[in-house]
Write a protein that holds these residues in place. Structure first.
Motif, PDB file in Angstrom:
ATOM      1  N   LEU A 262       0.829  -1.350  -0.137  1.00 10.28           N
ATOM      2  CA  LEU A 262       0.121  -0.284   0.628  1.00 10.28           C
ATOM      3  C   LEU A 262       0.678   0.970  -0.247  1.00 10.28           C
ATOM      4  CD1 LEU A 262      -2.840  -0.987   2.934  1.00 10.28           C
ATOM      5  CD2 LEU A 262      -3.054  -0.632   0.307  1.00 10.28           C
ATOM      6  N   PRO A 263       0.623   2.269  -0.556  1.00  7.80           N
ATOM      7  CA  PRO A 263       1.199   3.588  -0.302  1.00  7.80           C
ATOM      8  C   PRO A 263       1.275   4.598   1.045  1.00  7.80           C
ATOM      9  CG  PRO A 263      -0.794   4.201  -1.797  1.00  7.80           C
ATOM     10  CD  PRO A 263      -1.074   2.671  -1.652  1.00  7.80           C
ATOM     11  N   ASP A 264       1.968   4.855   0.999  1.00  6.95           N
ATOM     12  CA  ASP A 264       1.563   5.723   2.331  1.00  6.95           C
ATOM     13  C   ASP A 264       1.433   6.675   2.589  1.00  6.95           C
ATOM     14  OD1 ASP A 264       4.080   4.106   2.785  1.00  6.95           O
ATOM     15  OD2 ASP A 264       5.259   5.831   2.735  1.00  6.95           O
ATOM     16  N   PRO A 265      -0.505   6.846   3.690  1.00  6.73           N
ATOM     17  CA  PRO A 265      -0.726   7.336   3.634  1.00  6.73           C
ATOM     18  C   PRO A 265      -0.847   9.426   3.402  1.00  6.73           C
ATOM     19  CG  PRO A 265      -1.108   5.590   5.516  1.00  6.73           C
ATOM     20  CD  PRO A 265       0.119   6.389   4.741  1.00  6.73           C
ATOM     21  N   ASP A 266      -1.131  10.015   2.684  1.00  7.65           N
ATOM     22  CA  ASP A 266      -0.715  11.214   3.104  1.00  7.65           C
ATOM     23  C   ASP A 266      -1.229  12.032   4.290  1.00  7.65           C
ATOM     24  OD1 ASP A 266      -0.270  11.179   0.395  1.00  7.65           O
ATOM     25  OD2 ASP A 266      -2.351  12.274   0.029  1.00  7.65           O
ATOM     26  N   GLY A 267      -0.123  13.021   4.517  1.00  7.09           N
ATOM     27  CA  GLY A 267      -0.079  13.624   5.941  1.00  7.09           C
ATOM     28  C   GLY A 267       0.389  12.997   6.804  1.00  7.09           C
ATOM     29  N   VAL A 268       0.964  11.664   6.679  1.00  8.18           N
ATOM     30  CA  VAL A 268       1.148  10.640   7.534  1.00  8.18           C
ATOM     31  C   VAL A 268       2.814  10.882   7.767  1.00  8.18           C
ATOM     32  CG1 VAL A 268       1.145   8.601   8.468  1.00  8.18           C
ATOM     33  CG2 VAL A 268      -1.032   9.576   8.195  1.00  8.18           C
ATOM     34  N   THR A 269       3.255  10.361   8.922  1.00  9.25           N
ATOM     35  CA  THR A 269       4.626   9.584   9.230  1.00  9.25           C
ATOM     36  C   THR A 269       4.983   8.372   9.052  1.00  9.25           C
ATOM     37  OG1 THR A 269       5.178  11.806   9.813  1.00  9.25           O
ATOM     38  CG2 THR A 269       7.009  10.372  10.647  1.00  9.25           C
ATOM     39  N   THR A 270       5.349   7.875   8.054  1.00  5.49           N
ATOM     40  CA  THR A 270       5.246   6.289   7.833  1.00  5.49           C
ATOM     41  C   THR A 270       6.577   5.348   8.199  1.00  5.49           C
ATOM     42  OG1 THR A 270       3.325   6.261   6.350  1.00  5.49           O
ATOM     43  CG2 THR A 270       5.193   4.345   6.308  1.00  5.49           C
ATOM     44  N   ILE A 271       6.876   4.874   9.044  1.00  5.00           N
ATOM     45  CA  ILE A 271       8.459   4.359   9.644  1.00  5.00           C
ATOM     46  C   ILE A 271       7.995   2.603   9.801  1.00  5.00           C
ATOM     47  CG2 ILE A 271       9.620   3.462  11.805  1.00  5.00           C
ATOM     48  CD1 ILE A 271       8.847   5.876  12.646  1.00  5.00           C
ATOM     49  N   HIS A 272       8.999   1.891   7.760  1.00  9.55           N
ATOM     50  CA  HIS A 272       8.379   1.235   7.893  1.00  9.55           C
ATOM     51  C   HIS A 272       9.381   0.148   8.386  1.00  9.55           C
ATOM     52  CE1 HIS A 272       6.809   2.198   4.397  1.00  9.55           C
ATOM     53  NE2 HIS A 272       7.005   3.586   4.222  1.00  9.55           N
ATOM     54  N   VAL A 273       8.559  -1.167   8.930  1.00  8.57           N
ATOM     55  CA  VAL A 273       9.387  -2.178  10.149  1.00  8.57           C
ATOM     56  C   VAL A 273       9.475  -3.291   9.113  1.00  8.57           C
ATOM     57  CG1 VAL A 273       9.956  -0.677  11.807  1.00  8.57           C
ATOM     58  CG2 VAL A 273       7.709  -2.007  11.841  1.00  8.57           C
ATOM     59  N   GLU A 274       9.669  -4.603   9.341  1.00  9.38           N
ATOM     60  CA  GLU A 274       9.935  -5.943   9.296  1.00  9.38           C
ATOM     61  C   GLU A 274       9.812  -6.853  10.376  1.00  9.38           C
ATOM     62  OE1 GLU A 274      11.999  -7.990   6.880  1.00  9.38           O
ATOM     63  OE2 GLU A 274      11.717  -6.573   4.925  1.00  9.38           O
ATOM     64  N   SER A 275      10.196  -6.921  11.252  1.00  7.67           N
ATOM     65  CA  SER A 275       9.313  -7.523  12.307  1.00  7.67           C
ATOM     66  C   SER A 275       8.805  -7.184  13.270  1.00  7.67           C
ATOM     67  CB  SER A 275      11.222  -8.310  12.627  1.00  7.67           C
ATOM     68  OG  SER A 275      11.859  -7.463  13.154  1.00  7.67           O
ATOM     69  N   ALA A 276       8.901  -7.760  14.521  1.00 11.69           N
ATOM     70  CA  ALA A 276       8.143  -7.447  15.651  1.00 11.69           C
ATOM     71  C   ALA A 276       9.260  -7.008  16.380  1.00 11.69           C
ATOM     72  CB  ALA A 276       7.642  -8.686  15.881  1.00 11.69           C
ATOM     73  N   ARG A 277      10.020  -7.440  17.018  1.00  8.22           N
ATOM     74  CA  ARG A 277      11.250  -6.349  17.941  1.00  8.22           C
ATOM     75  C   ARG A 277      11.734  -5.031  17.221  1.00  8.22           C
ATOM     76  NH1 ARG A 277      15.642 -11.216  17.987  1.00  8.22           N
ATOM     77  NH2 ARG A 277      14.742 -11.482  15.860  1.00  8.22           N
ATOM     78  N   GLU A 278      11.648  -5.026  15.778  1.00 11.90           N
ATOM     79  CA  GLU A 278      10.968  -3.606  14.918  1.00 11.90           C
ATOM     80  C   GLU A 278      10.401  -2.662  14.726  1.00 11.90           C
ATOM     81  OE1 GLU A 278      14.486  -5.152  11.256  1.00 11.90           O
ATOM     82  OE2 GLU A 278      12.492  -5.298  10.790  1.00 11.90           O
ATOM     83  N   MET A 279       9.067  -3.494  15.286  1.00 10.79           N
ATOM     84  CA  MET A 279       8.131  -2.961  15.510  1.00 10.79           C
ATOM     85  C   MET A 279       8.166  -2.167  16.646  1.00 10.79           C
ATOM     86  SD  MET A 279       4.136  -3.739  14.441  1.00 10.79           S
ATOM     87  CE  MET A 279       4.530  -3.592  12.609  1.00 10.79           C
ATOM     88  N   LEU A 280       8.128  -2.829  17.879  1.00 12.66           N
ATOM     89  CA  LEU A 280       8.355  -2.597  19.184  1.00 12.66           C
ATOM     90  C   LEU A 280       9.157  -1.251  19.310  1.00 12.66           C
ATOM     91  CD1 LEU A 280       7.849  -2.587  22.554  1.00 12.66           C
ATOM     92  CD2 LEU A 280       9.220  -4.669  22.522  1.00 12.66           C
TER      93      LEU A 280
END
Length: 426
Positions: A262-280
């Motif tokens: 999906l494209p990043d939503p407009d007006g949103v700061t998007t941080i891309h991660v892969e694993s659960a530990r990276e997401m945490l």
């Protein structure tokens, strides 16, 4: 009208009139009944049949309808309601309201009412900034008229950009909810009249303006080797829609997204991660937040020791994968001693006993609300619609099957209406 809350919606003649069809649906979903007046100019953009079909009542337009005027119809319309909403409020309607002109059903109802009025202005930027409109708006402010929007952006006219776009249905709905609750009467500028920059430009007020909303979305990928992974069947559509809806409501939004198409939503700061530990790690780095919504489908387990090279079939038999639990991101944030968001929302995707499991998860995770859905059938994971239940300590609210964008808008409107929320027992 049979509903406990009702509005009289006056639809003006602007290109934004089509948004009122969505607004009527949203009002109905929130238990707010609507009667509608469609101006003659408004009929150029939406039809009386469309309006009446969605509202479930006749759409009014003629001041001199004999049936209605036998009972002074414009008086009854303007007073048998809890709130009058004008959307789009064109420059013409604003001028009529400011000067007390009453030459059609809409302007007559506005002049005859004893109810509060909320307007959603919509017009060309130069019309909005014209001294005459500024004078008219100042008069309406003095008269106590409530205002939501306008927003800035591209206009229908080619090459035009600036303030004048009508507020989105979500924003108008939130303003209506607050007006009906009486909040705008006590604090009319909370969502009401516009502020001004030193240069006189309009500043649109939004229900989540000044708030930081943190959203997680999508799956996580837990590597087995450099080419294989463990994951969940999440498309990220629901989480991304929530982030977009929060941004539309004026929030500063941080979206922590697993791998999605999906494209990043407009007006949103998007941080891309892969694993659960990276997401945490990314989630904790994004704190503090006022609201945290955990919509991601985080993998519960990961391989204890991922292979550094691709595992080859047939060389040493079928490999045995030793699994360990991933960190619980929702529980980690919900149980923080310091820096806990005021409102923590989790998601529960279940295939059976949906409500019971959601209630147990609510207690176990320490969050304030669980959005539960049944993913046992087809079309939810990766699909475009969802059927959800809002589970809190006080009960369960079940919504009909809706597009995921509609679920997102309704959820954000619901959260925006929660004030003074804090962790139970804190």
């Amino acid at each position: 009208m049979s509903a406990s809350r009702s509005v009289l919606l006056i639809i003006g003649g602007g290109i934004a009139a089509y948004k009122c069809l969505e607004l009527i649906r949203r009002l109905k979903d929130h238990g707010i009944a609507s009667r509608c007046i469609l101006t003659k100019a408004g009929e150029a953009f939406v039809t009386p049949l469309s309006v009446s079909s969605l509202a479930g009542e006749r759409c009014y337009s003629d001041l001199f309808s004999l049936t209605d005027e036998a009972d002074i119809g414009h008086i009854a319309l303007s007073r048998s309601t809890d709130l009058i909403v004008v959307a789009p409020a064109t420059a013409d309607l604003i001028a009529k309201m400011a000067t007390g002109l009453a030459n059609d059903l809409a302007s007559t109802a506005l002049l005859a009412t004893d109810k509060r009025i909320l307007i959603a202005p919509a017009m060309n930027p130069r019309m909005w900034e014209h001294p005459a409109t500024r004078r008219n708006m100042a008069q309406l402010e003095k008269d106590g008229v409530l205002v939501v929007g306008p927003n800035s952006g591209a206009m229908a006219e080619r090459g035009e950009n600036g303030p004048g776009r009508m507020a989105e249905p979500l924003e108008i709905l939130a303003a209506i909810e607050r007006a009906l609750a009486g909040d705008m009467a006590a604090q009319p500028r909370a969502i009401g009249f516009l502020g001004r920059t030193p240069g006189g430009a309009a500043i649109a007020q939004k229900p989540l303006a000044g708030k930081h909303v943190l959203v997680t979305s999508g799956p996580t990928y837990e590597p087995i080797d450099p080419v294989r992974y463990i994951a969940n069947r999440s498309s990220g559509k629901q989480g991304h829609a929530i982030a977009a809806a929060a941004a539309a409501a004026g929030a500063s939004v941080t979206l922590v997204s697993g791998p999605v198409g999906l494209p990043d939503p407009d007006g949103v700061t998007t941080i891309h991660v892969e694993s659960a530990r990276e997401m945490l790690a990314a989630t904790e780095a994004a704190l503090p937040a006022d609201i945290a919504i955990f919509a991601a489908a985080v993998a519960d387990w990961r391989v204890a020791d991922a292979a550094p090279e691709k595992m080859k079939k047939g060389t040493s038999g079928t490999p045995a994968l030793a699994l360990v639990e991933n960190p619980d991101i929702l529980a980690t944030v919900a149980h923080r001693k310091t820096g806990r968001p005021a409102l923590v929302v989790g998601f529960a995707a279940e295939t059976e006993n949906v409500i019971d499991y959601a209630r147990a998860k609510l207690a176990r995770k320490g969050c304030d609300l669980i959005v539960a859905n049944d993913v046992g059938g087809t079309g939810v994971m990766g699909g475009d619609s969802n059927t959800v239940h809002l589970v809190t300590r006080d009960g369960v609210e079940t919504w009909p099957t809706l597009a995921k964008e509609e679920v997102a808008s309704r959820l954000i409107a619901h959260l925006a209406g929660l004030t003074g929320v804090s962790k139970a027992g804190a």
